[in-house]
Enzyme design. Sequence first.
Site, PDB file in Angstrom:
ATOM      1  N   GLU A  40       2.854   6.489   5.787  1.00 40.56           N
ATOM      2  CA  GLU A  40       1.475   6.005   5.831  1.00 40.56           C
ATOM      3  C   GLU A  40       0.876   6.173   7.235  1.00 40.56           C
ATOM      4  OE1 GLU A  40      -0.825   1.764   4.957  1.00 40.56           O
ATOM      5  OE2 GLU A  40       1.214   1.766   5.766  1.00 40.56           O
ATOM      6  N   LYS A 111      -5.977   3.421  -0.879  1.00 41.25           N
ATOM      7  CA  LYS A 111      -5.164   2.209  -0.954  1.00 41.25           C
ATOM      8  C   LYS A 111      -5.978   1.022  -1.464  1.00 41.25           C
ATOM      9  CE  LYS A 111      -2.025  -0.462   2.046  1.00 41.25           C
ATOM     10  NZ  LYS A 111      -1.555  -0.600   3.446  1.00 41.25           N
ATOM     11  N   CYS A 146       2.360   1.352   0.967  1.00 43.93           N
ATOM     12  CA  CYS A 146       2.830   0.208   1.749  1.00 43.93           C
ATOM     13  C   CYS A 146       2.624  -1.137   1.058  1.00 43.93           C
ATOM     14  CB  CYS A 146       2.175   0.248   3.133  1.00 43.93           C
ATOM     15  SG  CYS A 146       3.097  -0.665   4.412  1.00 43.93           S
TER      16      CYS A 146
END
Length: 262
Positions: A40, A111, A146
């Site tokens: 990431e 995300k 994440c």
Amino acid sequence: MRAALIQLDGSLEAPLAERVERAAGLVRAQRGADLVVLPELWAHGAWATDSWAESAAPLEGPVLDALRHAARETGCVLHGGSLLERLADGRVFNTAVVLGPDGELLATYRKIHRFGFDAGEAAVLAAGEDVATVDALGSRLGLATCYDLRFPELFRVLVDRGAQAFVVAASWPAKRREHWSLLARARAVEDQAWVFACGQAGTQAGVELAGGSLVVDPWGRVVAEAGTGEQVLEVEVDLGEVEGVRAGFPVLRDRRLSSATD
């Protein structure tokens, strides 16, 4: 299928252009790999929020171009980690990119879950709204980034859309390293899917990073795991095992509640 997870050192000491060239070189070194994964925000710094306003840019640009060339030279499906994507309206997203062996963009994922509890990423970035899958390598891959790993409902939506493997790019902190491994295994077990979880190592913006990239099979067994330093984690896997596991132990068939989102 051969997978290579590139667990980069997250230090931001070198200029951005040098970091990009180094990462692209590591991708090119993985010739023979079918799937290559980067972490990431490896180019921008997942914890360097103070510099994000300067480094965010439209998705099409020098970083994505370098990844395109690396994917072509390697002949792999490349999950290029995530980039800071600035839109024309000024919003900035943490956007994962997946490229094909020809360098073409196969999928993007903005995300959805932003970390920070009203600070950091949660305060600076816009939240994505759409889940993303990509058909590649004879399977369907679901994308997550994440902090997403803490939200099992996202992964159930991905399963409902046919995902048989999850690719997770991360910059997980060392102080919660045990959560990282535990959650990756949990997502594999409950969804009977492969998990390819690639993190960063080293220290970034004063935050020690966990490393510990890992590959988990559909039974929740860790088949490969990196240490705490920079390394390339290589593993041979059979993505086709998912069908056998789900047929032989059909737990997903017994679900009583469907996904809350379409």
